[in-house]
Scaffold this motif. Structure first.
Motif, PDB file in Angstrom:
ATOM      1  N   ILE A  90       6.769  12.348   0.144  1.00 31.99           N
ATOM      2  CA  ILE A  90       5.773  11.293   0.329  1.00 31.99           C
ATOM      3  C   ILE A  90       4.416  11.729  -0.215  1.00 31.99           C
ATOM      4  O   ILE A  90       3.697  10.930  -0.832  1.00 31.99           O
ATOM      5  CB  ILE A  90       5.683  10.898   1.813  1.00 31.99           C
ATOM      6  N   VAL A  91       4.049  12.987   0.005  1.00 30.22           N
ATOM      7  CA  VAL A  91       2.786  13.487  -0.540  1.00 30.22           C
ATOM      8  C   VAL A  91       2.789  13.360  -2.065  1.00 30.22           C
ATOM      9  O   VAL A  91       1.836  12.834  -2.667  1.00 30.22           O
ATOM     10  CB  VAL A  91       2.562  14.955  -0.116  1.00 30.22           C
ATOM     11  N   VAL A  92       3.850  13.847  -2.705  1.00 25.12           N
ATOM     12  CA  VAL A  92       3.956  13.762  -4.168  1.00 25.12           C
ATOM     13  C   VAL A  92       4.009  12.300  -4.611  1.00 25.12           C
ATOM     14  O   VAL A  92       3.382  11.910  -5.612  1.00 25.12           O
ATOM     15  CB  VAL A  92       5.195  14.524  -4.660  1.00 25.12           C
ATOM     16  N   GLY A  93       4.748  11.482  -3.858  1.00 22.07           N
ATOM     17  CA  GLY A  93       4.884  10.075  -4.207  1.00 22.07           C
ATOM     18  C   GLY A  93       3.563   9.330  -4.187  1.00 22.07           C
ATOM     19  O   GLY A  93       3.310   8.471  -5.055  1.00 22.07           O
ATOM     20  N   ASN A  94       2.695   9.639  -3.228  1.00 17.37           N
ATOM     21  CA  ASN A  94       1.404   8.954  -3.161  1.00 17.37           C
ATOM     22  C   ASN A  94       0.490   9.359  -4.310  1.00 17.37           C
ATOM     23  O   ASN A  94      -0.280   8.537  -4.809  1.00 17.37           O
ATOM     24  CB  ASN A  94       0.740   9.237  -1.816  1.00 17.37           C
ATOM     25  N   ALA A 112      -1.453   7.466  -9.842  1.00 17.97           N
ATOM     26  CA  ALA A 112      -1.369   7.646 -11.293  1.00 17.97           C
ATOM     27  C   ALA A 112      -0.748   6.424 -11.965  1.00 17.97           C
ATOM     28  O   ALA A 112      -1.264   5.922 -12.978  1.00 17.97           O
ATOM     29  CB  ALA A 112      -0.555   8.906 -11.605  1.00 17.97           C
ATOM     30  N   PHE A 113       0.377   5.941 -11.422  1.00 23.43           N
ATOM     31  CA  PHE A 113       1.019   4.750 -11.994  1.00 23.43           C
ATOM     32  C   PHE A 113       0.120   3.531 -11.869  1.00 23.43           C
ATOM     33  O   PHE A 113       0.065   2.682 -12.774  1.00 23.43           O
ATOM     34  CB  PHE A 113       2.357   4.486 -11.302  1.00 23.43           C
ATOM     35  N   LEU A 126      -2.684  -0.681 -14.502  1.00 18.66           N
ATOM     36  CA  LEU A 126      -3.868  -1.532 -14.561  1.00 18.66           C
ATOM     37  C   LEU A 126      -4.621  -1.335 -15.876  1.00 18.66           C
ATOM     38  O   LEU A 126      -5.177  -2.282 -16.427  1.00 18.66           O
ATOM     39  CB  LEU A 126      -4.790  -1.233 -13.379  1.00 18.66           C
ATOM     40  N   LYS A 127      -4.607  -0.100 -16.375  1.00 21.15           N
ATOM     41  CA  LYS A 127      -5.319   0.193 -17.628  1.00 21.15           C
ATOM     42  C   LYS A 127      -4.686  -0.523 -18.806  1.00 21.15           C
ATOM     43  O   LYS A 127      -5.396  -0.961 -19.736  1.00 21.15           O
ATOM     44  CB  LYS A 127      -5.329   1.700 -17.866  1.00 21.15           C
ATOM     45  N   ILE A 128      -3.361  -0.676 -18.778  1.00 21.22           N
ATOM     46  CA  ILE A 128      -2.698  -1.353 -19.903  1.00 21.22           C
ATOM     47  C   ILE A 128      -2.650  -2.870 -19.708  1.00 21.22           C
ATOM     48  O   ILE A 128      -2.045  -3.582 -20.503  1.00 21.22           O
ATOM     49  CB  ILE A 128      -1.271  -0.804 -20.120  1.00 21.22           C
ATOM     50  N   VAL A 152       8.111   1.393  -8.315  1.00 24.22           N
ATOM     51  CA  VAL A 152       8.574   2.579  -9.040  1.00 24.22           C
ATOM     52  C   VAL A 152       8.547   3.806  -8.143  1.00 24.22           C
ATOM     53  O   VAL A 152       9.498   4.607  -8.105  1.00 24.22           O
ATOM     54  CB  VAL A 152       7.706   2.803 -10.298  1.00 24.22           C
ATOM     55  N   VAL A 153       7.473   3.960  -7.381  1.00 24.16           N
ATOM     56  CA  VAL A 153       7.335   5.135  -6.518  1.00 24.16           C
ATOM     57  C   VAL A 153       8.331   5.082  -5.362  1.00 24.16           C
ATOM     58  O   VAL A 153       8.958   6.098  -5.024  1.00 24.16           O
ATOM     59  CB  VAL A 153       5.889   5.247  -6.006  1.00 24.16           C
TER      60      VAL A 153
END
Length: 355
Positions: A158-162, A167-168, A173-175, A188-189
Motif C-alpha cells: 500500500i505504501v508503494v502503491g500510494n 506518479a500515475f 493529468l499532464k497528458i 491501475v494502482v
C-alpha cells in the motif's frame, strides 16, 4: 498469542493508513489545481455515485471475511467456508455487471440532472463503474489478509502503491486525460496492488488445514452480509457527502465540488484512527469470541475506550488549525472564497463535537 498478533498487525495497518493519509491531500491538491472547479465538481458527483456502487458490489463480503476466517481458523472448516463464499463472489459479479449496464442509461439521466453534457457524463460514469471492480478486488484482498493478521506485506504494498498513484495521477493529468485520468490512476494502482498481494492470499489459504469443525453454509453468510449492505448505504447517506448530489442538482457542480473538498480532508483526519484499527479489532474480537464468548463485552468496552482516546486529539487539532490549513493546502486564492474557508472550519468544529 492472539493479542500479540493483533498488535503486530495493527502496527502495519497504521503504516498503510498513514501512507494513504499522506497521499490523499497531495492528490486532492494536484487534482483541484489541474481540473479546475467545474471538472472537480463533476468528479465529486461521480465519486459520490460510485460510493454507493462500491457498497452494492461489495455486498458485505469484506465483513464476512473478517468475521468468519479468524473464528474458523480456531475451530471450523475454513475450506468449506470458501466453497460457500464463492457463491457470494458470483453475486458480486452479477451486481457489478448490472450496474455497468445501467450506467449508460443512468449516465444520460444523471447528466441532465446535474446539468452536464449527457454523452460526456455517461462516458465518465461508465469508466467509474467499470473501475469499481478493481477497488472492490483490492478491498477483498485487504480484508482477507487482515483476517489472517498478515498486514506487513499489505502495508508495504500500500505504501508503494500510494507513491505510484501520485506518479500515475500526475502523468495522466499532464497528458490531458482529465477526469478519466484521475479514475484510471486509481484503477491501475488498485489492480497492480491486487496482483502483488493475491499470491499471499492463495498461499495462506493453501496452508490452512481443515479442522473437521462445522462448515459455514451460504445462507448464514448471506444473513450476515446483507445488513452490511444496508448500513453501508446509510453510511453513504449520513456520513459520506451525499449532499454533493443534492447540491449538484439544485445548485451547480461547482458548489458541489467546494462542499466535497471542504469535507474531504477533515473527514480523512477524523476517520484515520477508527478505519485503521477496526478491521484488525473485528478479526481479533471474532477469534476471541470463538475461544471464549465471555470475552466479548470486555473486548467491545476496550475498543470504544481506545477509539475515543485516539480520535479526540485528532479532532481537537483540526478544530484549532482548520483556518490556516485552507491557504496552505489549496493556495491563497482559496482564502478569497470565504464560504469555503468557513465551511472547512465548521466541519472540523462539528467533528470535534461529534466525537
Amino acid at each position: 498469542m492472539t493479542i500479540e498478533k493483533i498488535g503486530r498487525a495493527m502496527v502495519w495497518s497504521i503504516v498503510a493508513k498513514i501512507a494513504r493519509f499522506a497521499a490523499a491531500p497531495v492528490a486532492y491538491i494536484v487534482i483541484v489545481r489541474v481540473l479546475g472547479e467545474h471538472d472537480w465538481g463533476v468528479l465529486s458527483v461521480l465519486k459520490s455515485i460510485t460510493g454507493f456502487a462500491v457498497v452494492l458490489v461489495m455486498f458485505g463480503s469484506g465483513s464476512v471475511l473478517l468475521k468468519f476466517v479468524p473464528s474458523l481458523r480456531a475451530a471450523g472448516d475454513l475450506h468449506g467456508f470458501f466453497r460457500s463464499y464463492r457463491k457470494l463472489l458470483l453475486i458480486q459479479c452479477f451486481v457489478w455487471l448490472s450496474l455497468f449496464m445501467l450506467s449508460r442509461w443512468g449516465g444520460q439521466f444523471l447528466g441532465r440532472a446535474f446539468n452536464v453534457e449527457e454523452k460526456k457524463f455517461t462516458f465518465f460514469l461508465q469508466f467509474a463503474i467499470a473501475f469499481v471492480a478493481f477497488e472492490v478486488l483490492m478491498s477483498l484482498i485487504s480484508n482477507a489478509l487482515q483476517s489472517w493478521y498478515e498486514t506487513k506485506r499489505l502495508g508495504i504494498v500500500i505504501v508503494v502503491g500510494n507513491v505510484c498513484y501520485i506518479a500515475f495521477l500526475i502523468l495522466f493529468l499532464k497528458i490531458g486525460w482529465g477526469i478519466t485520468g484521475v479514475l484510471a490512476a486509481g484503477a491501475v494502482v488498485n489492480f497492480g496492488m491486487s496482483l502483488l498481494l493475491l499470491p499471499t492470499v492463495r498461499a495462506l489459504y493453501r496452508a490452512s488445514t481443515p479442522s473437521g469443525g462445522e462448515a459455514i453454509r451460504f445462507g448464514r453468510i448471506m444473513r450476515f452480509s446483507l445488513p452490511f449492505v444496508i448500513t453501508g448505504i446509510l453510511n453513504q447517506i449520513v456520513w459520506r457527502q451525499s449532499e454533493v448530489l443534492f447540491l449538484g442538482h439544485f445548485r451547480s457542480v461547482e458548489e458541489a465540488g467546494y462542499f466535497e473538498l471542504a469535507y474531504r480532508i477533515p473527514q480523512l483526519l477524523l476517520e484515520f484512527v477508527p478505519l485503521t484499527i477496526w478491521p484488525i479489532v473485528m478479526a481479533g474480537t471474532s477469534e476471541a469470541y470463538s475461544r471464549d464468548p465471555g470475552n466479548l463485552p470486555r473486548a467491545i468496552d476496550v475498543y470504544y475506550r481506545l477509539l475515543y482516546l485516539m480520535v479526540i486529539p485528532v479532532a481537537a487539532m483540526g478544530f484549532a488549525f482548520a483556518r490556516p490549513l485552507v491557504p496552505l493546502l489549496y493556495g491563497a486564492e482559496m482564502v478569497e472564497a470565504a464560504p469555503f474557508t468557513q465551511l472547512f472550519f465548521v466541519v472540523f468544529s462539528y467533528s470535534f463535537l461529534y466525537t
